[in-house]
Design a protein around this motif. Structure first.
Motif, PDB file in Angstrom:
ATOM      1  N   LEU A 226       0.866  -1.136  -0.078  1.00  0.00           N
ATOM      2  CA  LEU A 226       0.144   0.073  -0.175  1.00  0.00           C
ATOM      3  C   LEU A 226       0.616   1.122   0.088  1.00  0.00           C
ATOM      4  CD1 LEU A 226      -2.815  -0.590   2.590  1.00  0.00           C
ATOM      5  CD2 LEU A 226      -3.169  -0.689   0.137  1.00  0.00           C
ATOM      6  N   ALA A 227       0.437   2.520  -0.766  1.00  0.00           N
ATOM      7  CA  ALA A 227       1.093   3.701  -0.570  1.00  0.00           C
ATOM      8  C   ALA A 227      -0.046   4.644  -0.731  1.00  0.00           C
ATOM      9  CB  ALA A 227       2.148   3.501  -1.787  1.00  0.00           C
ATOM     10  N   PRO A 228       0.407   5.706  -0.589  1.00  0.00           N
ATOM     11  CA  PRO A 228       1.393   6.140   0.577  1.00  0.00           C
ATOM     12  C   PRO A 228       1.177   5.825   1.932  1.00  0.00           C
ATOM     13  CG  PRO A 228       0.059   8.183   0.045  1.00  0.00           C
ATOM     14  CD  PRO A 228      -0.542   6.973  -0.808  1.00  0.00           C
ATOM     15  N   ALA A 229       2.219   5.215   2.444  1.00  0.00           N
ATOM     16  CA  ALA A 229       2.084   4.833   3.936  1.00  0.00           C
ATOM     17  C   ALA A 229       3.061   5.439   4.636  1.00  0.00           C
ATOM     18  CB  ALA A 229       2.191   3.098   3.991  1.00  0.00           C
ATOM     19  N   ARG A 230       3.121   5.259   5.948  1.00  0.00           N
ATOM     20  CA  ARG A 230       4.294   5.976   6.820  1.00  0.00           C
ATOM     21  C   ARG A 230       4.570   4.836   8.061  1.00  0.00           C
ATOM     22  NH1 ARG A 230       3.654  10.494   9.259  1.00  0.00           N
ATOM     23  NH2 ARG A 230       2.490  11.642   7.643  1.00  0.00           N
ATOM     24  N   ASN A 231       5.466   5.496   8.846  1.00  0.00           N
ATOM     25  CA  ASN A 231       5.966   4.700  10.222  1.00  0.00           C
ATOM     26  C   ASN A 231       5.316   5.541  10.850  1.00  0.00           C
ATOM     27  OD1 ASN A 231       7.144   3.680  12.156  1.00  0.00           O
ATOM     28  ND2 ASN A 231       9.156   4.668  11.910  1.00  0.00           N
ATOM     29  N   SER A 232       4.007   5.181  11.707  1.00  0.00           N
ATOM     30  CA  SER A 232       3.364   5.541  12.512  1.00  0.00           C
ATOM     31  C   SER A 232       2.784   4.709  13.760  1.00  0.00           C
ATOM     32  CB  SER A 232       2.340   6.608  12.145  1.00  0.00           C
ATOM     33  OG  SER A 232       1.462   7.314  13.076  1.00  0.00           O
ATOM     34  N   ARG A 233       3.755   4.326  14.633  1.00  0.00           N
ATOM     35  CA  ARG A 233       3.274   3.220  15.572  1.00  0.00           C
ATOM     36  C   ARG A 233       3.453   3.542  16.969  1.00  0.00           C
ATOM     37  NH1 ARG A 233       8.075  -0.493  12.484  1.00  0.00           N
ATOM     38  NH2 ARG A 233       9.217   1.425  13.630  1.00  0.00           N
ATOM     39  N   LEU A 234       2.211   3.221  17.679  1.00  0.00           N
ATOM     40  CA  LEU A 234       2.242   3.456  19.162  1.00  0.00           C
ATOM     41  C   LEU A 234       3.157   2.535  19.659  1.00  0.00           C
ATOM     42  CD1 LEU A 234       0.626   4.394  21.627  1.00  0.00           C
ATOM     43  CD2 LEU A 234      -0.862   2.474  21.500  1.00  0.00           C
ATOM     44  N   ASP A 235       3.911   3.151  20.591  1.00  0.00           N
ATOM     45  CA  ASP A 235       4.960   2.487  21.095  1.00  0.00           C
ATOM     46  C   ASP A 235       4.640   1.641  22.607  1.00  0.00           C
ATOM     47  OD1 ASP A 235       5.893   3.727  23.852  1.00  0.00           O
ATOM     48  OD2 ASP A 235       6.210   5.339  22.297  1.00  0.00           O
ATOM     49  N   GLU A 236       5.501   0.761  22.755  1.00  0.00           N
ATOM     50  CA  GLU A 236       4.997  -0.363  24.046  1.00  0.00           C
ATOM     51  C   GLU A 236       4.969   0.548  25.259  1.00  0.00           C
ATOM     52  OE1 GLU A 236       4.769  -4.236  24.233  1.00  0.00           O
ATOM     53  OE2 GLU A 236       3.861  -3.135  22.682  1.00  0.00           O
ATOM     54  N   VAL A 237       5.829   1.522  25.515  1.00  0.00           N
ATOM     55  CA  VAL A 237       5.843   2.206  26.603  1.00  0.00           C
ATOM     56  C   VAL A 237       4.385   3.082  26.876  1.00  0.00           C
ATOM     57  CG1 VAL A 237       6.559   4.227  27.930  1.00  0.00           C
ATOM     58  CG2 VAL A 237       8.194   2.485  27.151  1.00  0.00           C
ATOM     59  N   GLN A 238       4.037   3.855  25.912  1.00  0.00           N
ATOM     60  CA  GLN A 238       2.845   4.588  25.986  1.00  0.00           C
ATOM     61  C   GLN A 238       1.697   3.639  25.877  1.00  0.00           C
ATOM     62  OE1 GLN A 238       2.974   7.617  26.629  1.00  0.00           O
ATOM     63  NE2 GLN A 238       5.172   8.162  25.772  1.00  0.00           N
ATOM     64  N   ALA A 239       1.588   2.423  25.282  1.00  0.00           N
ATOM     65  CA  ALA A 239       0.493   1.590  25.365  1.00  0.00           C
ATOM     66  C   ALA A 239       0.167   1.226  26.697  1.00  0.00           C
ATOM     67  CB  ALA A 239       0.905   0.491  24.619  1.00  0.00           C
ATOM     68  N   ALA A 240       1.253   0.723  27.464  1.00  0.00           N
ATOM     69  CA  ALA A 240       1.304   0.189  28.745  1.00  0.00           C
ATOM     70  C   ALA A 240       0.937   1.349  29.910  1.00  0.00           C
ATOM     71  CB  ALA A 240       2.730  -0.133  29.159  1.00  0.00           C
ATOM     72  N   VAL A 241       1.467   2.738  29.403  1.00  0.00           N
ATOM     73  CA  VAL A 241       0.847   3.730  30.250  1.00  0.00           C
ATOM     74  C   VAL A 241      -0.907   4.106  29.899  1.00  0.00           C
ATOM     75  CG1 VAL A 241       0.825   6.285  30.485  1.00  0.00           C
ATOM     76  CG2 VAL A 241       3.085   4.964  30.422  1.00  0.00           C
ATOM     77  N   LEU A 242      -1.092   3.873  28.994  1.00  0.00           N
ATOM     78  CA  LEU A 242      -2.564   4.278  28.801  1.00  0.00           C
ATOM     79  C   LEU A 242      -3.563   2.935  29.026  1.00  0.00           C
ATOM     80  CD1 LEU A 242      -1.930   5.365  25.021  1.00  0.00           C
ATOM     81  CD2 LEU A 242      -3.160   6.667  26.543  1.00  0.00           C
ATOM     82  N   SER A 243      -2.759   1.731  29.168  1.00  0.00           N
ATOM     83  CA  SER A 243      -3.696   0.750  29.883  1.00  0.00           C
ATOM     84  C   SER A 243      -3.689   0.634  31.206  1.00  0.00           C
ATOM     85  CB  SER A 243      -2.716  -0.586  29.599  1.00  0.00           C
ATOM     86  OG  SER A 243      -2.863  -0.960  28.316  1.00  0.00           O
ATOM     87  N   VAL A 244      -3.079   1.413  31.928  1.00  0.00           N
ATOM     88  CA  VAL A 244      -2.860   1.788  33.495  1.00  0.00           C
ATOM     89  C   VAL A 244      -3.960   2.822  33.439  1.00  0.00           C
ATOM     90  CG1 VAL A 244      -2.051   2.985  35.366  1.00  0.00           C
ATOM     91  CG2 VAL A 244      -0.652   1.282  34.070  1.00  0.00           C
TER      92      VAL A 244
END
Length: 367
Positions: A226-244
């Motif tokens: 697929l295009a145009p795509a990008r690198n836009s990923r939720l990182d593990e630290v922020q995901a763990a914080v948001l789960s709390v």
């Protein structure tokens, strides 16, 4: 007693300090920092919270809007209807795709997209999608807006960056449109410890497309489909914080609503127009008043130790970056609001005494 700031993020995170520390250390010790178990767990929990099957974590809320638009097929040259009084984030997403923004005026009281104006715009132009922004924490009338969009065959992207948990008829923001975008900027009703965002949807095909677009357009590693795509990923630290934090959002929202309800009763200045407090359809992300003499009120409040800000002073169609592209566009209500709105402090850690101080300061203006 003066308030320190519009938001007290230190106080906000202090009550969860041990859980947040444990979450960060869990990620640190795992050795896996991108698109791992923490992201998957948060995506599942947040999708369930919103009442949809799919959530895709991304790097920030503006990326979420861009990827949501791309997920419903918006591309270069396509027209997207949106409002011009919401800070420019929708416009940034539209421009990033090479699409064209078509601005729609808003309702004076709700400050949200006007359904009648939208109907006229959709009838007069070839529009691919509409962004419905739930501004300041107020859930738009999605039944009415979906009916308008469906009549014209237009996809609906909900911008829920300021409306986490807002609900009507037991349905939460993000569950009405074809796809929705969330920001988890630290000051949001659900905020990370940095930038983060998510796209949510009930459509498996959109979810699959957005999941690939957030990571180079891969369907498997290093294989771009697929295009145009990008690198836009939720990182593990922020995901763990948001789960709390996620299990606390409803309680935080309840406190915001309580503060807004107090302001609605306590602020009685005849020159200050107050927002309606509509139960759970308004989660008071920002408490925004209106006055025709905003600068004088703002100066008075700051002198009284009350921080205040303007969300947002510049309509998108009048931004310098737009040049003369929208010189012929007239959005009278939008332009009026951008000249009158002023945000008062409203966050869960405010005390009753803080709120009383703010209300009293407003009422003393000009006395």
């Amino acid at each position: 007693m003066p308030l320190r700031a519009m938001n007290d993020l230190v106080a906000h995170n202090a009550s969860l300090a041990d859980e947040l520390s444990d979450a960060v250390m869990r990620v640190l010790n795992s050795g896996w920092y991108i698109l791992g178990r923490e992201v998957k767990a948060f995506e599942e929990a947040f999708a369930a919270y919103c009442g949809v099957p799919f959530a895709i974590g991304v790097a920030n809320g503006t990326d979420a809007l861009e990827l949501a638009l791309a997920g419903v097929g918006v591309g270069r040259g396509d027209r997207v209807a949106l409002v011009a009084n919401a800070g420019g984030y929708g416009t940034s997403a539209v421009n990033a795709l090479g699409a064209v923004g078509v601005y729609v005026d808003v309702d004076l009281d709700t400050q949200l997209i006007d359904a009648s104006a939208l109907d006229r715009v959709l009838a007069g132009a070839d529009i691919r999608a509409v962004i419905v922004t739930h501004l300041y924490g107020r859930l738009a009338d999605m039944a009415e807006l979906m009916a308008v969009a469906d009549r014209h065959g237009v996809k609906v992207v909900e911008d829920c960056a300021q409306a986490h948990g807002a609900s009507r008829d037991n349905r939460r923001a993000g569950s009405f449109g074809h796809v929705a975008a969330f920001s988890f900027y630290p000051t949001k009703n659900l905020g990370a410890l940095g930038d983060a965002g998510a796209v949510v949807t009930g459509d498996a095909a959109i979810a699959e497309r957005v999941g690939r677009l957030r990571q180079y357009g891969w369907d498997r590693k290093y294989h771009m489909t697929l295009a145009p795509a990008r690198n836009s990923r939720l990182d593990e630290v922020q995901a763990a914080v948001l789960s709390v934090k996620l299990p606390h959002v409803d309680a935080w929202n309840a406190r915001r609503i309580a503060l807004a309800s107090f302001y609605a009763e306590a602020i009685t200045h005849p020159k200050v127009a107050l927002p309606a407090v509509d139960g759970t359809s308004y989660v008071a992300h920002l408490y925004v008043v209106r006055t025709t003499d905003r600068d004088d009120l703002a100066a008075h409040l700051r002198a009284e130790g009350v921080p205040c800000e303007v969300h947002y002073p510049y309509p998108d169609h009048r931004q310098p970056a737009a040049g003369d592209r929208y010189a012929g566009v007239s959005l009278p209500t939008t332009e009026q609001l951008c000249a009158e709105v002023l945000t008062l402090p409203c966050y869960p850690e405010m005390s009753d005494a803080d709120a009383e101080h703010v209300a009293a300061a407003v009422n003393r203006w000009g006395a």
